[in-house]
Design a protein around this motif. Structure first.
Motif: not given
Length: 200
Positions: A173-197
């Motif tokens: 799985e991935s964040v798809g089109v929501y790459q501006e809303q989620y920053r990848a912290l670990s691409k291999t572990a699929k861990i993201y951080q929520s980003v707010f404008f």
């Protein structure tokens, strides 16, 4: 298919990211949502990770791990917290001995690891989300949804997370089109951080 610390490497990465996240927090409140928790191994695994990170300091924290699934039978099984040895076969003996008691031919999660886990039946596509969250795990659930439902879910998660809150997805799985809303912290572990404008 589920087990404790399923696909161990992502959980090792999650532990590292949680250590950084907790260290940076300004309060001692942790709210976590395990979406599609099935029979409960994942939320209990996260509880064990928090015990490993915080040690004796865990009593200083207000921790809630909301574990939800649409299957009421799975939730009933999870609340019982008793598992066959096969669910523990990949665990190191130190974790097995620390967080499980033998109960007949099964292994029961110890009380301290169960204390902060709250199970409930919940339809993630229709029921209101939990809010003010520090971490959401949703692993290998979105692969069963079409793109529209996946995008709806990712938007819901972003709304539910604190600024800088963490999201953990499954390996396919991935964040798809929501790459501006989620920053990848670990691409291999699929861990993201929520980003707010407005906040980098």
């Amino acid at each position: 298919v589920t087990s404790f610390f399923r696909d161990n490497r992502p959980f090792e990465a999650l532990k590292r990211e949680l250590e950084h996240y907790i260290k940076a927090k300004s309060d001692n409140v942790l709210r976590i949502w395990c979406v599609g928790c099935s029979t409960g191994e994942e939320p209990y695994s996260i509880s064990m990770i928090l015990h490993e990170i915080l040690g004796e300091r865990i009593s200083e924290y207000a921790i809630q791990i909301f574990a939800t699934d649409i299957d009421k039978n799975a939730i009933h099984y999870a609340r019982n917290a008793k598992y066959p040895e096969s669910a523990l076969k990949k665990l190191p003996s130190s974790i097995r001995n620390k967080y499980f008691n033998v109960s007949g031919e099964q292994f029961e999660v110890v009380k301290k690891a169960k204390a902060n886990v709250i199970f409930s039946v919940h339809d993630v596509n229709n029921d209101p989300p939990f809010l003010r969250l520090d971490l959401i795990t949703c692993r290998n659930l979105m692969i069963y949804f079409n793109v529209e439902l996946q995008n709806q879910l990712l938007a819901t998660f972003h709304y539910a997370l604190h600024v800088d809150g963490l999201l953990m997805l499954g390996q396919s799985e991935s964040v798809g089109v929501y790459q501006e809303q989620y920053r990848a912290l670990s691409k291999t572990a699929k861990i993201y951080q929520s980003v707010f404008f407005g906040k980098q």
